[in-house]
Motif scaffolding. Sequence first.
Motif, short mmCIF file in Angstrom:
data_model
loop_
_atom_site.label_atom_id
_atom_site.label_comp_id
_atom_site.label_asym_id
_atom_site.label_seq_id
_atom_site.Cartn_x
_atom_site.Cartn_y
_atom_site.Cartn_z
N HIS A 47 3.20 -8.13 -9.77
CA HIS A 47 3.08 -7.58 -7.96
C HIS A 47 2.87 -8.80 -7.58
CE1 HIS A 47 -0.76 -5.45 -9.94
NE2 HIS A 47 -0.09 -5.01 -10.95
N SER A 59 5.57 -0.97 -3.04
CA SER A 59 4.16 -0.95 -3.39
C SER A 59 3.10 0.10 -4.37
CB SER A 59 3.57 -1.12 -1.54
OG SER A 59 3.65 -1.80 -0.65
N SER A 62 4.12 -0.48 -7.69
CA SER A 62 3.19 -1.86 -7.91
C SER A 62 2.07 -1.49 -8.40
CB SER A 62 3.06 -3.21 -6.59
OG SER A 62 1.73 -4.35 -6.96
N GLY A 63 1.20 0.10 -7.80
CA GLY A 63 -0.32 0.30 -7.88
C GLY A 63 0.29 0.97 -9.04
N HIS A 66 -0.57 -1.78 -11.74
CA HIS A 66 -1.46 -2.96 -11.71
C HIS A 66 -2.74 -1.78 -12.68
CE1 HIS A 66 -4.29 -4.99 -10.08
NE2 HIS A 66 -5.68 -3.74 -10.59
N HIS A 172 -9.49 -3.01 -7.77
CA HIS A 172 -7.76 -2.85 -7.63
C HIS A 172 -7.93 -2.69 -6.34
CE1 HIS A 172 -7.21 -0.32 -11.45
NE2 HIS A 172 -7.76 0.13 -11.22
N VAL A 176 -5.46 -6.20 -4.65
CA VAL A 176 -3.71 -5.81 -3.64
C VAL A 176 -3.28 -6.71 -3.42
CG1 VAL A 176 -2.95 -4.43 -1.91
CG2 VAL A 176 -5.12 -3.60 -2.88
N SER A 180 1.75 -6.29 0.68
CA SER A 180 2.26 -4.91 0.40
C SER A 180 1.33 -4.15 1.30
CB SER A 180 1.30 -4.65 -1.14
OG SER A 180 0.35 -5.26 -1.40
N THR A 182 -0.93 -1.08 1.96
CA THR A 182 -2.71 -0.85 1.15
C THR A 182 -2.52 0.43 0.81
OG1 THR A 182 -3.68 -2.45 2.22
CG2 THR A 182 -5.24 -1.42 0.74
N PHE A 185 -0.23 1.18 -2.46
CA PHE A 185 -0.64 0.40 -3.38
C PHE A 185 -1.90 1.91 -3.75
CE2 PHE A 185 -3.91 -2.79 -5.69
CZ PHE A 185 -3.13 -2.94 -6.09
N PHE A 186 -2.75 1.91 -3.48
CA PHE A 186 -3.67 2.39 -3.35
C PHE A 186 -3.17 4.22 -4.02
CE2 PHE A 186 -6.16 6.09 -2.28
CZ PHE A 186 -7.17 6.28 -2.68
N MET A 189 -2.05 3.09 -8.07
CA MET A 189 -3.21 3.47 -8.64
C MET A 189 -3.68 4.35 -8.73
SD MET A 189 -6.33 2.93 -9.43
CE MET A 189 -6.76 2.91 -6.71
#
Length: 232
Positions: A47, A59, A62-63, A66, A172, A176, A180, A182, A185-186, A189
Amino acid sequence: MSTQASKTMTKNKTVKNLIDKAVMTRTLALSSLLTGLPTLVLAHPGHGVMTADGAFGNSVLSGIMHPLTGLDHLVLALGMGMLLTQMHSFKKGFVSLGLGLVAGFALSLNMSLNSTFIESGIVLSIVLLTMALMSRYFNRGFNQSNEASVKTWHNLAIAGFGALAMLHGAAHAIEVPTNSSTTGFFIGMIIAMLGLYTVGRGVATYLNTHLQDSLMIQRVLAMVGLCGVLFI
């Protein structure tokens, strides 16, 4: 003692020493691996590198990575997809779990939550999921109970697991990566978790279609997942 006997003893000692060294090397390697695995599972590797520049696209990636690199999230998502399929309630459960993830993520961003409580709740959710996957009661293909009663308990299970999904969403949010986006990432995810639910559905469908004793195989898979989370 003859020269031949002496040579034989020397050779045997040499072989024994080589075997002892090989065993010791393997033991040390295995110990190192077992020591490192919990860190690997909990750290969700990669990440920090992905999101070092704070780019939105990285990002999102990355999400997505994860849940795929965290055994707890991976096991729960795949298992829930299987369970919802066996209950013939995939769409309803899909919505419940999605809402739980969103609510938990938002809640964790806006208030401080105890990480120990969250991790304990995640383990509890996986234990309960394993029990459900091992039960005939949550598999309509094998369940002979009263239909109205089954539907009621299935609805309660869907609501309960939706509530427990909040803990995964909260985890999660806590994890974070620094620098990144958010939002990115969300989004990543959610894509990964809902995708894993769908993969779990595919696994359950395959078991039911192509394998005779699908419940037994499902039970084995559930126990393997639980043991992986608890002991690795």
